[in-house]
Enzyme design. Sequence first.
Site, PDB file in Angstrom:
ATOM      1  N   GLY A 223     145.376  35.389 -14.478  1.00 28.14           N
ATOM      2  CA  GLY A 223     145.160  35.760 -13.085  1.00 28.14           C
ATOM      3  C   GLY A 223     144.374  34.687 -12.356  1.00 28.14           C
ATOM      4  O   GLY A 223     143.900  33.725 -12.961  1.00 28.14           O
ATOM      5  N   GLY A 225     141.397  33.033  -9.492  1.00 26.07           N
ATOM      6  CA  GLY A 225     140.052  33.199  -8.959  1.00 26.07           C
ATOM      7  C   GLY A 225     138.921  33.072  -9.970  1.00 26.07           C
ATOM      8  O   GLY A 225     139.118  32.807 -11.158  1.00 26.07           O
ATOM      9  N   CYS A 251     143.971  33.597 -20.742  1.00 25.76           N
ATOM     10  CA  CYS A 251     143.475  32.925 -19.536  1.00 25.76           C
ATOM     11  C   CYS A 251     142.362  33.719 -18.842  1.00 25.76           C
ATOM     12  O   CYS A 251     141.271  33.823 -19.380  1.00 25.76           O
ATOM     13  CB  CYS A 251     144.642  32.615 -18.601  1.00 25.76           C
ATOM     14  SG  CYS A 251     144.258  31.335 -17.378  1.00 25.76           S
ATOM     15  N   HIS A 336     148.280  29.282 -22.379  1.00 24.75           N
ATOM     16  CA  HIS A 336     149.378  30.219 -22.132  1.00 24.75           C
ATOM     17  C   HIS A 336     150.438  30.169 -23.237  1.00 24.75           C
ATOM     18  O   HIS A 336     151.341  29.331 -23.197  1.00 24.75           O
ATOM     19  CB  HIS A 336     150.040  29.914 -20.783  1.00 24.75           C
ATOM     20  CG  HIS A 336     149.201  30.303 -19.615  1.00 24.75           C
ATOM     21  ND1 HIS A 336     149.310  31.518 -18.983  1.00 24.75           N
ATOM     22  CD2 HIS A 336     148.212  29.636 -18.980  1.00 24.75           C
ATOM     23  CE1 HIS A 336     148.429  31.582 -17.998  1.00 24.75           C
ATOM     24  NE2 HIS A 336     147.752  30.453 -17.979  1.00 24.75           N
ATOM     25  N   GLU A 338     152.798  32.181 -23.585  1.00 29.02           N
ATOM     26  CA  GLU A 338     154.060  32.685 -23.020  1.00 29.02           C
ATOM     27  C   GLU A 338     154.716  31.668 -22.095  1.00 29.02           C
ATOM     28  O   GLU A 338     155.672  31.993 -21.383  1.00 29.02           O
ATOM     29  CB  GLU A 338     153.798  33.983 -22.244  1.00 29.02           C
ATOM     30  CG  GLU A 338     153.329  33.841 -20.805  1.00 29.02           C
ATOM     31  CD  GLU A 338     151.958  33.222 -20.608  1.00 29.02           C
ATOM     32  OE1 GLU A 338     151.623  32.864 -19.477  1.00 29.02           O
ATOM     33  OE2 GLU A 338     151.206  33.098 -21.604  1.00 29.02           O
TER      34      GLU A 338
END
Length: 368
Positions: A223, A225, A251, A336, A338
């Site tokens: 995600g 921020g 992450c 990551h 994926e």
Amino acid sequence: MKAFLILEDGTIFTGTSIGSKREVISEIVFHTSMTGYLEILTDPSYAGQAVVMTYPLIGNYGICYQDMESKTLWPDGYIVRELSRVSSNFRSEEDIQTILIKYDIPGICGIDTRALTKILREKGTMNGMITTDETCLLESKIETVKKRIKAYCCKGVVKRVTCKEKKVLKGEGFQVALLDFGAKDNIARSLHKRGCEVTIYPAETKAEEILAEKPDGIMLSNGPGDPKECITIIKEIKKLYDSNVPIFAICLGHQLMALATGADTRKLKYGHRGGNHPIKDLQTGRVYISSQNHGYVVEEDTVDPKIAEPSFCNVNDGTNEGLHYLGKNIFTVQFHPEACPGPQDTNFLFDRFVNMMEVFGLKKNGGV
């Protein structure tokens, strides 16, 4: 039409407008992947940021909607050296300029992205404005414009990108609860491909609601921020940590679990964004190439050694890339596994998660 990129330090790049003509102020970040521009554009982790592609030619294989990682485009802006108007791919449905206009993403091409990237590496990530308004460059206006740019702050982005209601991807195997902080679609697909039934929950779902469904495992997604902004989410993750349900986090999810258990995070000078980042498995010594997209990291020296131990590190700068939680069925990674279009070196971690759920289920039922 002329377009301008104005950085908060006063540096100005002049190029050509692409996509939407609207003006935008955002955090400017660079990405080093040579392919996968559609996956980058549709990755919710880029909400609140304008992306600079370091590879000089973008758009040459067009747009295939099947490759999108979400239903829309998320970056505030898009910055490239050269935008291909010709799509050389039998799967292409339209060109990149069309999709930028369709989703109202402003951008600029024809600038020296190498020089821009060197500035961001030397001075650190900074805010910038993409505009077609030449009056912003006037001596009487530029200082006011720079103040506006510097004042920008990326806030509330997880709430913006998360799903609005619970949804289910049916399967015959383990029941996995996926908390959506800005999840790329391939996380759910990777679990579903392994037979799991995936229930996707909005980011601020209460832990009690998730645990009441008796999931076999819990997935914490990527995600956008600053993780420290997610105060209420961190409190709910602590409750999930206190349960014995297996958890795998990627992450932002990795950072939030660390914060929930007393560790700290910090912002990197210019982040890790690209498909060629080497990470080392600290147990085996093996090095994998990973895809990464983050501006914050877990401060490894703030992790309580009684709670968790480092499992992966970044070969380039030594920063933490993963944690294994002691006495818990929990492991988390910063990169990551994926990744689409790749690399796929670490997608075995989804198999590890499935195996963890299987062993946990056997123990729970008295089988081992």
